[in-house]
Design a protein around this motif. Structure first.
Motif, PDB file in Angstrom:
ATOM      1  N   GLY A  39       0.801  -1.218   0.000  1.00 13.29           N
ATOM      2  CA  GLY A  39       0.000   0.000   0.000  1.00 13.29           C
ATOM      3  C   GLY A  39       0.836   1.271   0.000  1.00 13.29           C
ATOM      4  O   GLY A  39       0.486   2.263  -0.652  1.00 13.29           O
ATOM      5  N   ASP A  63      -5.345  -0.068  -7.645  1.00 10.43           N
ATOM      6  CA  ASP A  63      -6.265   0.085  -6.521  1.00 10.43           C
ATOM      7  C   ASP A  63      -7.056  -1.191  -6.254  1.00 10.43           C
ATOM      8  O   ASP A  63      -7.298  -1.545  -5.095  1.00 10.43           O
ATOM      9  CB  ASP A  63      -7.197   1.265  -6.762  1.00 10.43           C
ATOM     10  CG  ASP A  63      -6.469   2.594  -6.623  1.00 10.43           C
ATOM     11  OD1 ASP A  63      -5.402   2.640  -5.975  1.00 10.43           O
ATOM     12  OD2 ASP A  63      -6.967   3.596  -7.184  1.00 10.43           O
ATOM     13  N   ASN A  72      -6.778  -2.797  -2.643  1.00 13.38           N
ATOM     14  CA  ASN A  72      -7.977  -2.683  -1.813  1.00 13.38           C
ATOM     15  C   ASN A  72      -8.750  -3.974  -1.619  1.00 13.38           C
ATOM     16  O   ASN A  72      -9.640  -4.025  -0.774  1.00 13.38           O
ATOM     17  CB  ASN A  72      -8.911  -1.613  -2.387  1.00 13.38           C
ATOM     18  CG  ASN A  72      -8.290  -0.239  -2.319  1.00 13.38           C
ATOM     19  OD1 ASN A  72      -7.537   0.065  -1.405  1.00 13.38           O
ATOM     20  ND2 ASN A  72      -8.582   0.593  -3.307  1.00 13.38           N
ATOM     21  N   ASP A  73      -8.427  -5.003  -2.388  1.00 12.14           N
ATOM     22  CA  ASP A  73      -9.150  -6.272  -2.258  1.00 12.14           C
ATOM     23  C   ASP A  73      -8.156  -7.422  -2.204  1.00 12.14           C
ATOM     24  O   ASP A  73      -7.799  -7.996  -3.231  1.00 12.14           O
ATOM     25  CB  ASP A  73     -10.110  -6.461  -3.434  1.00 12.14           C
ATOM     26  CG  ASP A  73     -10.944  -7.728  -3.298  1.00 12.14           C
ATOM     27  OD1 ASP A  73     -10.782  -8.471  -2.300  1.00 12.14           O
ATOM     28  OD2 ASP A  73     -11.753  -7.993  -4.207  1.00 12.14           O
TER      29      ASP A  73
END
Length: 171
Positions: A22, A51, A55-56
């Protein structure tokens, strides 16, 4: 099947090849924005995939590796993933290297890191597609230099005068 990235980061010629984290997002977005030959839509798409990956953690479509120097500065990244409905075929979606680091081997080290992961997943083939425009000539040379062969060319695919060229590397 989840494609795991390099479990133990690889160090090659002072460059660390590791999973994107991240904290890398701002640096990678800067690389995308400064790439020079990407359209606005391509830059948006590349950032969107990043992203999705960040994010997943359960998504299985995209894997990212980064190349960072001894200070931790990201010099480039590669994004790849399994091609749906195939057996052992993967797509390389993006490989972007900092303009100041191009032609220094960063791209080759990123590709080697991805290939190491893919061979561990019993990959048969890695496919990459690119534009036929002159601004993409360095990408086409990179693929040829690194063992890819041109498998297909679709004339005027992206727009009139802009062919889609598909390169493949078999393992």
């Amino acid at each position: 099947m989840r494609i795991s990235a390099i479990k133990t980061p690889r160090i090659a010629d002072g460059m660390l090849i590791r999973k994107v984290q991240g904290a890398d997002r701002p640096s990678i977005v800067d690389l995308i924005e400064a790439a020079g030959n990407l359209t606005g839509e391509e830059r948006s798409c590349a950032a969107e995939l990043l992203d999705m990956y960040l994010n997943d953690p359960l998504q299985k479509d995209y894997s990212f590796l980064a190349a960072s120097d001894t200070t931790g500065r990201v010099a480039g990244y590669i994004c790849y993933g399994p091609t749906p409905l195939t057996d052992g075929v993967y797509d390389m979606y993006w490989i972007v290297v900092d303009a100041g680091q191009r032609r220094s081997g960063v791209g080759e080290r990123l590709l080697a890191g991805a290939e190491e992961v893919l061979r561990g997943q019993s990959a048969r083939m890695l496919a990459a597609e690119t534009s036929g425009l002159a601004s993409y000539e360095p990408a086409r040379r990179f693929y040829a230099k690194n063992g890819f062969t041109e498998e297909a060319r679709i004339k005027d695919f992206y727009k009139p005068g802009d062919d889609k060229i598909i390169y493949v590397k078999r393992f």
